[in-house]
Scaffold this motif. Structure first.
Motif, mmCIF file in Angstrom:
data_model
loop_
_atom_site.group_PDB
_atom_site.id
_atom_site.type_symbol
_atom_site.label_atom_id
_atom_site.label_comp_id
_atom_site.label_asym_id
_atom_site.label_seq_id
_atom_site.Cartn_x
_atom_site.Cartn_y
_atom_site.Cartn_z
ATOM 1 N N ARG A 55 0.828 -1.209 0.000
ATOM 2 C CA ARG A 55 0.000 0.000 0.000
ATOM 3 C C ARG A 55 0.862 1.260 0.000
ATOM 4 O O ARG A 55 0.478 2.255 -0.566
ATOM 5 C CB ARG A 55 -0.918 0.049 1.232
ATOM 6 N N CYS A 56 2.025 1.230 0.661
ATOM 7 C CA CYS A 56 2.917 2.383 0.683
ATOM 8 C C CYS A 56 4.355 1.885 0.631
ATOM 9 O O CYS A 56 4.641 0.777 1.069
ATOM 10 C CB CYS A 56 2.694 3.212 1.946
ATOM 11 N N ASP A 57 5.250 2.721 0.075
ATOM 12 C CA ASP A 57 6.649 2.299 -0.070
ATOM 13 C C ASP A 57 7.533 2.804 1.071
ATOM 14 O O ASP A 57 8.756 2.757 0.966
ATOM 15 C CB ASP A 57 7.206 2.731 -1.434
ATOM 16 N N CYS A 58 6.957 3.271 2.176
ATOM 17 C CA CYS A 58 7.790 3.760 3.286
ATOM 18 C C CYS A 58 8.141 2.620 4.250
ATOM 19 O O CYS A 58 7.498 1.568 4.257
ATOM 20 C CB CYS A 58 7.089 4.888 4.043
ATOM 21 N N GLY A 59 9.158 2.851 5.063
ATOM 22 C CA GLY A 59 9.622 1.830 6.001
ATOM 23 C C GLY A 59 8.607 1.493 7.080
ATOM 24 O O GLY A 59 8.509 0.340 7.499
ATOM 25 N N VAL A 67 -0.354 0.847 9.466
ATOM 26 C CA VAL A 67 -1.063 1.791 8.609
ATOM 27 C C VAL A 67 -0.338 3.122 8.810
ATOM 28 O O VAL A 67 -0.535 3.805 9.808
ATOM 29 C CB VAL A 67 -2.554 1.913 8.989
ATOM 30 N N CYS A 68 0.559 3.462 7.887
ATOM 31 C CA CYS A 68 1.449 4.619 8.060
ATOM 32 C C CYS A 68 0.710 5.935 7.799
ATOM 33 O O CYS A 68 -0.413 5.951 7.304
ATOM 34 C CB CYS A 68 2.639 4.481 7.121
ATOM 35 N N LYS A 69 1.396 7.046 8.108
ATOM 36 C CA LYS A 69 0.770 8.365 7.950
ATOM 37 C C LYS A 69 0.437 8.679 6.494
ATOM 38 O O LYS A 69 -0.491 9.429 6.223
ATOM 39 C CB LYS A 69 1.666 9.455 8.552
ATOM 40 N N HIS A 70 1.201 8.089 5.555
ATOM 41 C CA HIS A 70 0.927 8.338 4.130
ATOM 42 C C HIS A 70 -0.382 7.663 3.707
ATOM 43 O O HIS A 70 -1.185 8.247 2.976
ATOM 44 C CB HIS A 70 2.083 7.825 3.270
ATOM 45 N N ILE A 71 -0.569 6.428 4.168
ATOM 46 C CA ILE A 71 -1.816 5.717 3.873
ATOM 47 C C ILE A 71 -2.987 6.462 4.507
ATOM 48 O O ILE A 71 -4.037 6.631 3.888
ATOM 49 C CB ILE A 71 -1.747 4.260 4.387
HETATM 50 ZN ZN LIG Z 1 3.947 5.278 4.226
#
Ligand SMILES: [Zn+2]
Length: 101
Positions: A55-59, A67-71
């Protein structure tokens, strides 16, 4: 519209801290469910629906499986009910705290 391919329960739910930080980000929708998210140290790509890649390419998402801040920034722009409920809870929590001196 399909549901975003995110298992919130397995990912530990929506973190209030990440949600607060997601509000500082800028997200540009590049295709249905796809966002370029900027405003942190690096920009990241979010894809809410394609199950063949993350879903996101961050670490935070790739390594910690959160569920990261970008998602969260992308889901807010999609009007996701679960994230809006978490946002309401975050505001209620902030309001319940004594005002800073
Ligand atoms: Zn992210």
């Amino acid at each position: 519209m399909p549901e975003p391919a995110i298992d919130f329960e397995a990912a530990g739910g929506v973190s209030a801290d990440r949600l607060e930080r997601s509000l500082q980000l800028h997200a540009a929708r590049t295709a249905p469910g796809r966002y370029r998210v900027a405003g942190g140290a690096h920009h990241h790509w979010v894809d809410l629906y394609t199950t063949s890649h993350p879903r996101c390419d961050c670490g935070d998402h790739l390594w910690r499986d959160r569920v990261c801040k970008h998602i969260l920034a992308a889901l807010l722009r999609e009007g996701d009910e679960r994230v809006l409920v978490a946002l309401r809870e975050l505001i209620a929590d902030l309001r319940s705290r004594p005002a800073a001196a």
